[in-house]
Design a protein around this motif. Structure first.
Motif, PDB file in Angstrom:
ATOM      1  N   LYS A   1     -24.757  -8.379 -23.200  1.00  0.00           N
ATOM      2  CA  LYS A   1     -25.119  -7.143 -22.788  1.00  0.00           C
ATOM      3  C   LYS A   1     -24.265  -5.996 -22.831  1.00  0.00           C
ATOM      4  N   GLN A   2     -24.681  -4.551 -23.087  1.00  0.00           N
ATOM      5  CA  GLN A   2     -23.634  -3.784 -22.964  1.00  0.00           C
ATOM      6  C   GLN A   2     -23.365  -3.292 -21.767  1.00  0.00           C
TER       7      GLN A   2
ATOM      8  N   ARG B   1     -22.953  -0.652 -18.429  1.00  0.00           N
ATOM      9  CA  ARG B   1     -23.619   0.369 -18.046  1.00  0.00           C
ATOM     10  C   ARG B   1     -22.917   1.303 -17.246  1.00  0.00           C
TER      11      ARG B   1
ATOM     12  N   ARG C   1     -13.517   0.974 -36.334  1.00  0.00           N
ATOM     13  CA  ARG C   1     -14.551   1.866 -36.797  1.00  0.00           C
ATOM     14  C   ARG C   1     -14.144   2.248 -38.310  1.00  0.00           C
TER      15      ARG C   1
ATOM     16  N   VAL D   1     -15.005  -6.749 -28.029  1.00  0.00           N
ATOM     17  CA  VAL D   1     -16.037  -6.427 -27.273  1.00  0.00           C
ATOM     18  C   VAL D   1     -15.814  -6.944 -25.860  1.00  0.00           C
TER      19      VAL D   1
ATOM     20  N   GLN E   1     -14.931  -4.781 -22.291  1.00  0.00           N
ATOM     21  CA  GLN E   1     -15.599  -4.756 -21.109  1.00  0.00           C
ATOM     22  C   GLN E   1     -14.972  -5.290 -20.003  1.00  0.00           C
TER      23      GLN E   1
ATOM     24  N   GLU F   1     -16.716  -0.346 -27.267  1.00  0.00           N
ATOM     25  CA  GLU F   1     -18.182  -1.178 -27.306  1.00  0.00           C
ATOM     26  C   GLU F   1     -19.370  -0.364 -28.167  1.00  0.00           C
ATOM     27  N   HIS F   2     -19.222   0.919 -28.197  1.00  0.00           N
ATOM     28  CA  HIS F   2     -20.081   1.840 -29.070  1.00  0.00           C
ATOM     29  C   HIS F   2     -19.904   1.615 -30.630  1.00  0.00           C
TER      30      HIS F   2
ATOM     31  N   LEU G   1     -18.785  -1.269 -31.882  1.00  0.00           N
ATOM     32  CA  LEU G   1     -18.848  -2.475 -32.242  1.00  0.00           C
ATOM     33  C   LEU G   1     -20.512  -2.827 -31.894  1.00  0.00           C
ATOM     34  N   LYS G   2     -21.223  -1.949 -31.595  1.00  0.00           N
ATOM     35  CA  LYS G   2     -22.525  -2.200 -31.175  1.00  0.00           C
ATOM     36  C   LYS G   2     -23.296  -2.450 -32.828  1.00  0.00           C
ATOM     37  N   LEU G   3     -24.250  -3.446 -32.454  1.00  0.00           N
ATOM     38  CA  LEU G   3     -25.118  -4.041 -33.853  1.00  0.00           C
ATOM     39  C   LEU G   3     -25.985  -2.814 -33.740  1.00  0.00           C
TER      40      LEU G   3
ATOM     41  N   GLU H   1     -29.831  -1.408 -34.265  1.00  0.00           N
ATOM     42  CA  GLU H   1     -30.881  -1.960 -33.865  1.00  0.00           C
ATOM     43  C   GLU H   1     -31.990  -2.463 -35.187  1.00  0.00           C
TER      44      GLU H   1
END
Length: 162
Positions: free
Chosen positions: A2-3, A5, A59, A84, A88, A143-144, A146-148, A150
């Motif tokens: 989970k990302q 928050r 990136r 990641v 975190q 984290e952004h 490396l976000k997969l 959608e």
């Protein structure tokens, strides 16, 4: 995975700040207030730089991989997962540490600025909070990066048998 928050990080920061402020008041009542080390903002700043450099490097590698440039080095999934986790963990610890130094800094600003050594401690605490915020920002950026993406496809409903 989970990302993170930002609200969770803000909650950790506030709770740590309030507890640290109360602890600083208690310790000051006994005449012993632990100091804020000069190394605190420096270490947090180094961690923020490492996170930002990792994010920028990954990136550019991901962009080269997407554009199918010849000789582009891809990003291994295990390395991305480790990055990641590092981001975190760094964000969570930075929120805790920044809140702790923020609470001590607020105590020093409200009760103890008449002593020059405590004034320096207030500066160190303020810089530590700023460096902690930089760590959190760099971690969220990593984290952004490396976000997969959608899934655009929605699974079709199975055909009804009549």
């Amino acid at each position: 995975m989970k990302q993170l928050r930002p609200a969770v990080l803000a909650g950790i920061f506030v709770v740590a700040g309030v507890l640290s402020w109360a602890g600083a008041r208690l310790w000051n009542a006994y005449g012993i207030l632990p100091g804020v080390p000069l190394a605190a903002p420096i270490v947090l700043g180094v961690i923020a730089v490492v996170l930002l450099a990792t994010a920028l490097s990954l990136r550019s590698r991901l962009k080269a991989q997407r554009e199918r440039r010849p000789g582009a080095k891809g990003v291994e999934p295990l390395m991305a997962a480790r990055a990641v986790v590092f981001a975190q963990a760094s964000a969570l610890v930075a929120a805790l540490v920044a809140g702790m130094y923020g609470g001590v800094g607020v105590f020093l600003l409200t009760d103890a600025l008449d002593v020059p050594a405590r004034r320096d401690q207030a500066w160190y605490a303020g810089f530590s909070v700023l460096a902690g915020v930089a760590v959190i920002a760099a971690a969220l950026f990593l984290e952004h990066v490396l976000k997969l993406p959608e899934d655009d496809e929605t699974p079709e409903a199975p055909a009804a048998h009549a």
